[in-house]
Scaffold this active site. Structure first.
Site, PDB file in Angstrom:
ATOM      1  N   GLY A 247       0.798  -1.220   0.000  1.00 11.55           N
ATOM      2  CA  GLY A 247       0.000   0.000   0.000  1.00 11.55           C
ATOM      3  C   GLY A 247       0.827   1.264   0.000  1.00 11.55           C
ATOM      4  O   GLY A 247       0.276   2.363   0.052  1.00 11.55           O
ATOM      5  N   ASP A 248       2.161   1.136  -0.013  1.00 13.97           N
ATOM      6  CA  ASP A 248       2.999   2.342  -0.033  1.00 13.97           C
ATOM      7  C   ASP A 248       4.250   2.049  -0.872  1.00 13.97           C
ATOM      8  O   ASP A 248       4.275   1.071  -1.616  1.00 13.97           O
ATOM      9  CB  ASP A 248       3.323   2.796   1.397  1.00 13.97           C
ATOM     10  CG  ASP A 248       3.474   4.313   1.505  1.00 13.97           C
ATOM     11  OD1 ASP A 248       4.080   4.898   0.586  1.00 13.97           O
ATOM     12  OD2 ASP A 248       3.022   4.901   2.489  1.00 13.97           O
TER      13      ASP A 248
END
Ligand SMILES: *[C@@H]1O[C@H](CO)[C@@H](O)[C@H](O)[C@H]1NC(C)=O
Ligand SMILES: *[C@@H]1O[C@H](CO)[C@@H](O)[C@H](O)[C@H]1NC(C)=O
Length: 456
Positions: A247-248
């Site tokens: 997610g990053d």
């Protein structure tokens, strides 16, 4: 005669194949891979892989035994197939944590007793909350000669409880990383799957000689701050042949945060990233934004990114200080991105109000070449700082195609000096067009003194 010709042909094919194989560069050699004669199993210490029993005591006792019985050549701790639920634990020197195929080391969802540790001096506080931070699920502090490997067993952080605390704003301290090595050296992480980290996945900090290869890192696309690998104030880190979807940022090279990072003054040097594939709503290959101790000599090559926010992102901010220099990114394939390349001086927040807004980072000598992208919404953006323009930014052989046909929105640039050669769409007037090979001339000195002055 025909047979003879075939033989010659075969030899030729072999020779070509061999020379091609010989050209595959790897991290091996940076850290020697040690085979351990002494082997113990988590089961010998009462470990139960039923997914319900808490195995904290088994892990801590097994590792205590390795630490204090010090067998020649170190000890391998074998995790057999099964799901081993546990609280966080510390590794020790001269050990191999070996996860069999089907073995899962799973973090407890019970977060109330999670140990707290001091903030990193180069951050001055926890990254997301003031004060201390929760200890990483698997931590090595001041260790050397540690291997985490196996037959693609899984380390599962069960991060959703932590992500929900973040979403509900009920976190008291900064979330735990999945794996962290602090003040450590000669570490290998290979052939293991990491999933659902509460926060960053693999975080080597104040460490050197780290090899991470043949790993898979996975977290949901909407999981907050689940960076893949963040080498931080560390040197000689080599990451290769891995798949990361989180997610990053997939890989982000860092070195501390604003005034704390500047005071600590420990750079990240000699970071190699190669043959990494993956997907994320944020960056593929990133430097920063916390880079206050400096980042230099980074090489990222043969990177394949899809459904990515920003393919290559060098990010910093005023107040960061430090330097980002001698960064090379080459041979990148991008499919479906918001932005292809971004180098920007206005990214990220500050630890507190004590940061010095006049501490301007120096960004220079960034080479990006051989980048191909399709479905790239915006090709690029380079925004330097008024008081500290980015210099020696060199782009060559870059082709980033937009959504509908060959045209994408134009590049945006400010406060930047550098060169561009065979870049499509054409970047911006700040990057002067040069004859072929001009990027290399920065390094060989062909530009001469006049050239050097121009970029100063
Ligand atoms: C793990 O190591 C840290 C030092 O980094 C120490 O404070 C902590 O007590 C150790 N935890 C356990 C469970 O051994
Ligand atoms: C730049 O970084 C590369 C690694 O990417 C290194 O091999 C090279 O020596 C560095 N150049 C200088 C001038 O330090």
């Amino acid at each position: 005669m025909l047979r003879f010709l075939l033989l010659i042909l075969l030899c030729l094919v072999c020779a070509i194949a061999n020379s091609a194989a010989a050209r595959v560069v790897t991290c091996s050699g940076l850290v020697p891979f040690r085979y351990r004669n002494d082997k113990i199993s988590i089961r010998d210490f009462g470990g139960v892989g039923d997914g319900k029993t808490l195995n904290t005591k088994a892990f801590r006792e097994a590792i205590y035994r390795i630490q204090h019985l010090k067998r020649r050549g170190g000890t391998l701790l074998y995790i057999p197939p099964g799901v081993y639920l546990t609280e966080s634990f510390n590794l020790t020197s001269h050990m191999t944590l070996f996860l069999a195929r089907g073995a899962v080391i799973k973090a407890t969802k019970y977060t109330r007793n999670w140990p707290l540790i001091a903030p990193l001096p180069s951050y001055g506080r926890g990254r997301e909350r003031p004060g201390g931070r929760y200890m990483s699920f698997i931590q090595g502090d001041g260790v050397q000669d540690v291997i985490i490997t196996g037959d693609y067993g899984i380390v599962d952080g069960q991060g959703d409880v932590w992500w929900n605390m973040w979403r509900r704003r009920t976190l008291r301290f900064t979330r735990p990383n999945l794996v962290e090595f602090l003040n450590s050296m000669n570490i290998i992480i290979s052939n293991v799957i990491f999933k659902n980290s509460p926060f960053w996945n693999i975080h080597p900090v104040y460490s050197s000689n780290i090899v991470i290869r043949h790993v898979t890192i996975w977290a949901p696309r909407d999981s907050p701050n689940t960076d893949g690998i963040d080498p931080d104030s560390s040197s000689n880190v080599c990451i290769e042949d891995s798949h990361i979807s989180t997610g990053d940022d997939l890989v982000a090279v860092k070195s501390g945060w604003d005034e704390y990072g500047i005071a600590y003054g420990r750079p990240s040097i000699g970071i190699t990233i190669r043959r990494v594939t993956g997907s994320s709503p944020f960056a593929g290959i990133a430097v920063g934004s916390e880079a206050s101790g400096g980042v230099e000599n980074v090489l990222a090559e043969h990177i394949t990114l899809y459904d990515i926010g920003v393919g290559i992102h060098i990010k910093t901010n005023s107040g960061r200080g430090g330097f980002i220099r001698n960064i090379t990114v080459s041979d990148v394939h991008i499919w479906n991105a918001r932005k292809g390349i971004k180098i920007s001086g206005d990214v990220g927040d500050h630890p507190d109000h004590k940061f010095n807004p006049n501490a301007l980072p120096v960004v220079k000598d960034v080479t990006i070449r051989n980048v191909w992208g399709v479905k790239v919404l915006q090709a690029g953006l380079i925004q330097g700082l008024r008081g500290s323009p980015f210099t020696q930014i060199c782009l060559s052989d870059i082709n980033l195609q937009g959504i509908s046909g060959p045209r994408t929105p134009p590049w945006k640039c400010s406060h930047v000096f550098g060169a561009a050669h065979r870049v499509s769409p054409w970047p911006c007037s700040e990057l002067t067009s040069h004859r072929p090979g001009s990027c290399a001339s920065y390094h060989t000195g062909l530009m001469g003194q006049k050239g050097a002055d121009n970029w100063a």
